[in-house]
Design a protein around this motif. Sequence first.
Motif: not given
Length: 577
Positions: A331-335, A369-372, A409-413
Motif C-alpha cells: 500500500p502507498t502513502q496515498n492510500l 484492517a487493510t494495511v500492515a 498488505l493485510k486485506k484479503l490475506c
Amino acid sequence: MSNKIWKSVFVVCAAGCLASCSDQMDYNEYNIFDKDYITQNFGNVGGFMTDIYNTVEYDFGNYSSGAMQASATDESEYSLLGNGIEHFYNGAWSPTNAKASVWSNMYKGISTCNHVIYELQGLSFDELKLNNDYAAQLHRYENYKYESRFMRAYFYFCLVRQYGDVPLVTKQITAEEVNSIERTSADEIFKFIIDECTEIQSLIIEDYSNLGEFSTGTEETGRADRLAVLALKARAALYWASPLFNPSSDKERYYMAALYTKELLDAAEKRGKGLTANYADLWDAGSFNTPGIMKEILYGRRYYKNSSGDNLVESNNYPVGIEGGVGGNCPTQNLVDAYDMINGKSISEDGSGYDEKNPYQDRDPRLEATVAVNGAQWPTYSGAAKIETFQGGINGEPLTGATPTGYYLKKLCNGAISLASNSKFKESRHTWLTFRLGEFYLNYAEAVFKYLGGADITSMEFPMSARAAASKTRQRAGMPDFEQGMDANTFWTKLCNERFVELAFEGHRFWDVRRWKEADQYFKNIVEMKLIKEADGSITYVRKNVSRQWDDKMYLFPIPQSERSKNPNLTQNPGWE
C-alpha cells in the motif's frame, strides 16, 4: 454448426488456478467430443457451466506474476522490480504489449455461453428420470440458459469498460465471421448488458437457499442469482453514466443508474441482506457459508486449488523477512493518507488531531484492517514477530523485495496462514467479492448525487440522499456520518475518498479513476514513506514522491495487435495507432 466442438473454445482447460464456483460444481477436464456425447448426460452439460464460472475475473495477485492491478494505481506499489505491472506506467504498454488476457478470456467465455444458450437446450437427461431429485436437477438445468445470459452480459461489461467499442457476438458464428466482425459502439454494448439483465432478472433463480421442492440438498451459494443480475445492471448503468462513456453529460443516464441501484438495494433488503458487522470478516475463509458475512455478498468468485484452499494471496503479499514472504503489493502513502481520523476529519483538516510523529493513532479502523504498518503483529499466526518496515528492519529495505512504501498488505490475506516449511496451516479458502452491498451504497450515492445535484437532496423516487447512502459504510466501520451541508465539490471529494478506502484492493480503483477521467489527479504521482529508526528508538517518517507516466490514451486499453492482424476490420483506440 458442426457437431464437432471447437477445442479452442469449448474444452475446459487444465490450469494451475482452478476454482469450484459452488458447493456442487466440481472441475472436470473434457476432451473433444461431438455434440451427441456432450448432451447425453447432465454431468457433461454441467461441465460447460463450470467452464463459464471459471472465467469470472478475480485478482489475488494473478494479474501479472504476483502483482495486482492495484499496483498500477495509487493504491499500491509492487515491491519486486521488473514485474509486468510496471508497463502500465513506464511507457512499455502498447498494442503489441496490450495486456490482452481479458480480450481472449472474455471472448472465450462468451463463446461458451452462446454454445449453452443455443446448442444445449431442450434436453431431458434420460439417465436421471428414475432419480428422486430429477425435477430438482432439471430445474437447475433449465436455469443454465439464464446463468449463461447473465455471464455473457458480465463478460461484455469487462470488455466495454476496458476497450470501449468491442465486437458484439450474440450467436454462434464461423471462424471467418470472427475474423471480419467490426466493433460495436460502447453505447450499444451497455444497452445490451442492461437489456439482457432486465429480461432475465425475473427468470433466473431468485435465491438458491430457498428452492423449495427443487432443492438439491446443498445450498449453491456460488451461483449467480437475481441479486447478481440486478448488481451487474446497476454497475453497468453507473459506468455508462460516467464521463469516460458519457461525454455529453447526459443526466438521464445517472437517473437510470440511481433507479437500478435502488432496485437492487430494495431487493437485497427484502431478502434480508445488509452490511456485515465487521469489515474485515468479508475476506474470512468462511465467508461463503457464514450467514453474518454472506448477508453482504451478492456474488463472489471462489478460488481454491483443493479442498483445503490455497495460499496465493499470502504467498504473493506476506512481508519479506519471514519464511515464504516476497513483499508483493505494498500500500502507498496515498492510500494511508486517505483514511480519516476517528473523529471523521481528514488528516489535513484543522482539529483532526493528526500527529505526524504517531501517524497511525486514532485512525479509521479500516486502515488497520487493510494495511500492515511498522510494529504491527503481521502475520498473526503464533510465533510471528511484529514487523519492522524501517530502513534496516527485519522486513525493511534494503532487503530484496522489501516494501518500498513502508507498508504491507493485510486485506484479503488470512494472517493465520504460515508459509513455513513445517507449518500445519498453510492454506485456506478465499473468495473474490465480485459484487457486495458496500459498493452499491456508494454507487447509489454517486448516481443520486450526480442526478439530483447535491449531497442532501432527496426526491419521492430517491428518498435516501447521497450523503446518507455514502455514510453507510462509514457507520459499519464506526466512523461518523458525513456532515450535512457540504457543497458539491467537497462532497464529491469525500465520496471519491470513501470509495478509495472502503473498496481498496477489490479491483475498483483502476476503473473508477478511468471512468471519472481523473487520472491526471491521481495516477501521475505516488508517495512512499521511508521510516528511519533513530538512536533513541524513535521513528522519523520521510515522504518520497515517485512520478509515473500517464497519457490520456490510457483511459482505454489498446486493441491487441494480434487481433487486428487476424481481423483488419478492428479499428484501434485513439492514441494507440
